[in-house]
Design a protein around this motif. Structure first.
Motif, PDB file in Angstrom:
ATOM      1  N   ILE A  58       8.112  -5.488   0.234  1.00  0.00           N
ATOM      2  CA  ILE A  58       6.801  -4.945   0.594  1.00  0.00           C
ATOM      3  C   ILE A  58       6.637  -3.589  -0.086  1.00  0.00           C
ATOM      4  CG2 ILE A  58       5.409  -4.075   2.514  1.00  0.00           C
ATOM      5  CD1 ILE A  58       6.932  -6.184   4.269  1.00  0.00           C
ATOM      6  N   ASN A  59       5.530  -3.424  -0.819  1.00  0.00           N
ATOM      7  CA  ASN A  59       5.363  -2.185  -1.586  1.00  0.00           C
ATOM      8  C   ASN A  59       4.220  -1.303  -1.101  1.00  0.00           C
ATOM      9  OD1 ASN A  59       3.058  -3.509  -2.512  1.00  0.00           O
ATOM     10  ND2 ASN A  59       3.934  -3.982  -4.518  1.00  0.00           N
ATOM     11  N   GLU A  97      10.101  -1.580  -0.522  1.00  0.00           N
ATOM     12  CA  GLU A  97      10.409  -0.874  -1.765  1.00  0.00           C
ATOM     13  C   GLU A  97      10.598   0.616  -1.510  1.00  0.00           C
ATOM     14  OE1 GLU A  97       7.722  -1.453  -4.961  1.00  0.00           O
ATOM     15  OE2 GLU A  97       8.162  -3.596  -5.184  1.00  0.00           O
ATOM     16  N   LYS A  98       9.816   1.163  -0.581  1.00  0.00           N
ATOM     17  CA  LYS A  98       9.884   2.591  -0.272  1.00  0.00           C
ATOM     18  C   LYS A  98      10.471   2.762   1.122  1.00  0.00           C
ATOM     19  CE  LYS A  98       5.649   3.507  -2.930  1.00  0.00           C
ATOM     20  NZ  LYS A  98       5.261   2.112  -3.153  1.00  0.00           N
ATOM     21  N   VAL A  99      11.545   3.540   1.208  1.00  0.00           N
ATOM     22  CA  VAL A  99      12.214   3.800   2.482  1.00  0.00           C
ATOM     23  C   VAL A  99      12.546   5.289   2.554  1.00  0.00           C
ATOM     24  CG1 VAL A  99      14.260   3.332   3.903  1.00  0.00           C
ATOM     25  CG2 VAL A  99      13.217   1.480   2.574  1.00  0.00           C
ATOM     26  N   CYS A 100      12.374   5.873   3.729  1.00  0.00           N
ATOM     27  CA  CYS A 100      12.808   7.246   3.931  1.00  0.00           C
ATOM     28  C   CYS A 100      13.454   7.376   5.301  1.00  0.00           C
ATOM     29  CB  CYS A 100      11.657   8.244   3.771  1.00  0.00           C
ATOM     30  SG  CYS A 100      10.408   8.154   5.065  1.00  0.00           S
ATOM     31  N   SER A 110       3.688   7.832   0.954  1.00  0.00           N
ATOM     32  CA  SER A 110       2.691   7.613  -0.100  1.00  0.00           C
ATOM     33  C   SER A 110       1.902   6.328   0.131  1.00  0.00           C
ATOM     34  CB  SER A 110       3.383   7.548  -1.463  1.00  0.00           C
ATOM     35  OG  SER A 110       4.321   6.478  -1.500  1.00  0.00           O
ATOM     36  N   THR A 111       2.172   5.647   1.233  1.00  0.00           N
ATOM     37  CA  THR A 111       1.483   4.402   1.577  1.00  0.00           C
ATOM     38  C   THR A 111       0.606   4.630   2.804  1.00  0.00           C
ATOM     39  OG1 THR A 111       3.390   3.741   2.915  1.00  0.00           O
ATOM     40  CG2 THR A 111       3.311   2.940   0.643  1.00  0.00           C
ATOM     41  N   PRO A 112      -0.423   3.788   3.000  1.00  0.00           N
ATOM     42  CA  PRO A 112      -1.334   4.002   4.139  1.00  0.00           C
ATOM     43  C   PRO A 112      -0.734   3.652   5.498  1.00  0.00           C
ATOM     44  CG  PRO A 112      -1.977   2.047   2.900  1.00  0.00           C
ATOM     45  CD  PRO A 112      -0.906   2.709   2.101  1.00  0.00           C
ATOM     46  N   HIS A 113       0.329   2.873   5.515  1.00  0.00           N
ATOM     47  CA  HIS A 113       0.997   2.505   6.758  1.00  0.00           C
ATOM     48  C   HIS A 113       2.503   2.735   6.619  1.00  0.00           C
ATOM     49  CE1 HIS A 113      -2.724   0.079   7.114  1.00  0.00           C
ATOM     50  NE2 HIS A 113      -2.545   0.174   8.417  1.00  0.00           N
ATOM     51  N   VAL A 114       3.147   2.926   7.758  1.00  0.00           N
ATOM     52  CA  VAL A 114       4.605   2.970   7.798  1.00  0.00           C
ATOM     53  C   VAL A 114       5.086   2.029   8.887  1.00  0.00           C
ATOM     54  CG1 VAL A 114       4.747   5.344   6.948  1.00  0.00           C
ATOM     55  CG2 VAL A 114       4.682   4.934   9.431  1.00  0.00           C
ATOM     56  N   PHE A 115       6.237   1.426   8.647  1.00  0.00           N
ATOM     57  CA  PHE A 115       6.937   0.703   9.701  1.00  0.00           C
ATOM     58  C   PHE A 115       8.064   1.601  10.155  1.00  0.00           C
ATOM     59  CE2 PHE A 115      10.501  -1.702  11.288  1.00  0.00           C
ATOM     60  CZ  PHE A 115       9.902  -2.517  12.244  1.00  0.00           C
ATOM     61  N   VAL A 116       8.148   1.848  11.458  1.00  0.00           N
ATOM     62  CA  VAL A 116       9.111   2.806  11.991  1.00  0.00           C
ATOM     63  C   VAL A 116      10.124   2.106  12.883  1.00  0.00           C
ATOM     64  CG1 VAL A 116       9.416   4.879  13.394  1.00  0.00           C
ATOM     65  CG2 VAL A 116       7.415   4.661  11.914  1.00  0.00           C
ATOM     66  N   THR A 117      11.371   2.437  12.662  1.00  0.00           N
ATOM     67  CA  THR A 117      12.426   1.971  13.556  1.00  0.00           C
ATOM     68  C   THR A 117      13.440   3.089  13.712  1.00  0.00           C
ATOM     69  OG1 THR A 117      13.903   0.115  14.058  1.00  0.00           O
ATOM     70  CG2 THR A 117      13.909   0.937  11.796  1.00  0.00           C
ATOM     71  N   ALA A 118      14.411   2.863  14.598  1.00  0.00           N
ATOM     72  CA  ALA A 118      15.405   3.892  14.892  1.00  0.00           C
ATOM     73  C   ALA A 118      16.785   3.412  14.477  1.00  0.00           C
ATOM     74  CB  ALA A 118      15.385   4.233  16.379  1.00  0.00           C
ATOM     75  N   CYS A 119      17.685   4.360  14.245  1.00  0.00           N
ATOM     76  CA  CYS A 119      19.002   3.989  13.741  1.00  0.00           C
ATOM     77  C   CYS A 119      19.916   3.477  14.844  1.00  0.00           C
ATOM     78  CB  CYS A 119      19.658   5.159  13.030  1.00  0.00           C
ATOM     79  SG  CYS A 119      20.155   6.498  14.119  1.00  0.00           S
ATOM     80  N   GLU A 132       3.033  -7.818   8.563  1.00  0.00           N
ATOM     81  CA  GLU A 132       1.997  -8.746   8.104  1.00  0.00           C
ATOM     82  C   GLU A 132       0.827  -8.853   9.082  1.00  0.00           C
ATOM     83  OE1 GLU A 132       4.365 -12.196   7.397  1.00  0.00           O
ATOM     84  OE2 GLU A 132       5.229 -11.374   5.537  1.00  0.00           O
ATOM     85  N   SER A 133       0.958  -8.247  10.247  1.00  0.00           N
ATOM     86  CA  SER A 133      -0.120  -8.237  11.239  1.00  0.00           C
ATOM     87  C   SER A 133      -0.962  -6.969  11.147  1.00  0.00           C
ATOM     88  CB  SER A 133       0.474  -8.346  12.657  1.00  0.00           C
ATOM     89  OG  SER A 133       1.244  -9.513  12.805  1.00  0.00           O
ATOM     90  N   ARG A 134      -0.779  -6.184  10.093  1.00  0.00           N
ATOM     91  CA  ARG A 134      -1.399  -4.864  10.015  1.00  0.00           C
ATOM     92  C   ARG A 134      -2.851  -4.847   9.594  1.00  0.00           C
ATOM     93  NH1 ARG A 134       1.313  -5.817   5.442  1.00  0.00           N
ATOM     94  NH2 ARG A 134       0.530  -5.156   3.403  1.00  0.00           N
ATOM     95  N   PHE A 135      -3.358  -5.892   8.990  1.00  0.00           N
ATOM     96  CA  PHE A 135      -4.668  -5.813   8.335  1.00  0.00           C
ATOM     97  C   PHE A 135      -5.775  -5.517   9.346  1.00  0.00           C
ATOM     98  CE2 PHE A 135      -1.948  -8.354   5.599  1.00  0.00           C
ATOM     99  CZ  PHE A 135      -2.023  -7.579   4.451  1.00  0.00           C
ATOM    100  N   GLY A 136      -6.491  -4.415   9.085  1.00  0.00           N
ATOM    101  CA  GLY A 136      -7.538  -3.962   9.988  1.00  0.00           C
ATOM    102  C   GLY A 136      -7.035  -3.180  11.177  1.00  0.00           C
ATOM    103  N   MET A 137      -5.728  -2.963  11.259  1.00  0.00           N
ATOM    104  CA  MET A 137      -5.131  -2.299  12.419  1.00  0.00           C
ATOM    105  C   MET A 137      -4.579  -0.917  12.056  1.00  0.00           C
ATOM    106  SD  MET A 137      -5.434  -4.345  15.028  1.00  0.00           S
ATOM    107  CE  MET A 137      -6.981  -5.021  14.406  1.00  0.00           C
ATOM    108  N   ASP A 138      -4.583  -0.022  13.043  1.00  0.00           N
ATOM    109  CA  ASP A 138      -3.950   1.284  12.905  1.00  0.00           C
ATOM    110  C   ASP A 138      -2.558   1.299  13.541  1.00  0.00           C
ATOM    111  OD1 ASP A 138      -6.288   2.555  11.710  1.00  0.00           O
ATOM    112  OD2 ASP A 138      -7.192   2.387  13.700  1.00  0.00           O
ATOM    113  N   ILE A 139      -2.360   0.450  14.535  1.00  0.00           N
ATOM    114  CA  ILE A 139      -1.065   0.325  15.197  1.00  0.00           C
ATOM    115  C   ILE A 139      -0.787  -1.149  15.444  1.00  0.00           C
ATOM    116  CG2 ILE A 139       0.310   0.834  17.270  1.00  0.00           C
ATOM    117  CD1 ILE A 139      -1.404   3.312  17.693  1.00  0.00           C
ATOM    118  N   VAL A 140       0.417  -1.579  15.126  1.00  0.00           N
ATOM    119  CA  VAL A 140       0.881  -2.917  15.506  1.00  0.00           C
ATOM    120  C   VAL A 140       2.194  -2.714  16.252  1.00  0.00           C
ATOM    121  CG1 VAL A 140       1.567  -5.212  14.757  1.00  0.00           C
ATOM    122  CG2 VAL A 140      -0.177  -3.948  13.463  1.00  0.00           C
TER     123      VAL A 140
END
Length: 210
Positions: free
Chosen positions: A7-8, A50-53, A91-100, A115-123
């Motif tokens: 996912i980019n 592709e992008k992870v921080c 640098s992307t409009p959305h982030v997926f967040v998880t914890a270590c 993949e459920s993000r389209f049109g959404m601000d929070i999933v």
């Protein structure tokens, strides 16, 4: 089986604050199986995005990683501050967040959320009858609400979903029912007892690295 494309247009953000108050030691570096909790979570995100921080607290020891490591923009705001930092600097409009502290992250469960993000601000999934803000997707439109909450010291992430300015999708547990390991994706390790349970699921094949 052909690998799925990475996912980019969403950044994977791993919160690794380092407080570990209930564990009694820095849980980022305790092991489940043959890897530390931090390594396990980071490896999964790197197979999906592709992008992870990584985001750590301002006053904690950093972590060795081959990705960008950020420090909280606003101190002492817990996980909400970590999400805010990752989302602000992505640098992307959305982030997926998880914890270590989630040792059994399932790439398919993560992809389903993304993949459920389209049109959404929070999933955000609801599993074990609880919302899962640490296995969720957030869009840039969340930033003003997050900033307002931090200024008010209201740090409970799940309260974001009641903000009428944000479009929210809650994913029910049954939507993950066709994924064999999906429910394990939401298990976390906060206490020594949690760690013991996780090691029962996946024991080490060699000497533990504490």
């Amino acid at each position: 089986m052909t690998p799925r494309p990475m996912i980019n247009d969403v950044t994977g953000v791993l919160l690794a604050g380092g407080k570990s108050r209930r564990m009694g030691e820095d849980k980022r570096f305790v092991t489940v199986g043959d890897k530390s909790l931090f390594e396990r979570s980071l490896t999964v995100l790197q197979t999906v995005f592709e992008k992870v921080c990584v985001v750590v607290a301002q006053d904690t020891v950093s972590v060795p990683a081959d990705v960008l490591v950020l420090r909280d923009l606003i101190s002492d705001c817990g996980s909400l501050g970590g999400i805010f930092t990752g989302l602000s600097l992505a640098s992307t409009p959305h982030v997926f967040v998880t914890a270590c502290d989630m040792p059994f992250l399932d790439p398919d469960a993560i992809r389903y959320v993304v993949e459920s993000r389209f049109g959404m601000d929070i999933v955000m999934p609801r599993i074990f009858d609880e919302l899962q803000p640490m296995h969720a997707l957030y869009g840039g439109k969340c930033l003003p609400a997050m900033n307002k909450m931090m200024q008010a010291r209201d740090l409970k992430i799940h309260r974001l979903i009641s903000d009428s300015s944000l479009r929210v999708r809650i994913i029910a547990a049954k939507e993950f029912s066709n994924m064999d390991d999906a429910r394990r994706s939401f298990l976390n390790v906060n206490t020594p007892m949690d760690l013991q349970s996780a090691r029962t699921i996946e024991p080490s094949r060699g000497p533990a690295r504490e």
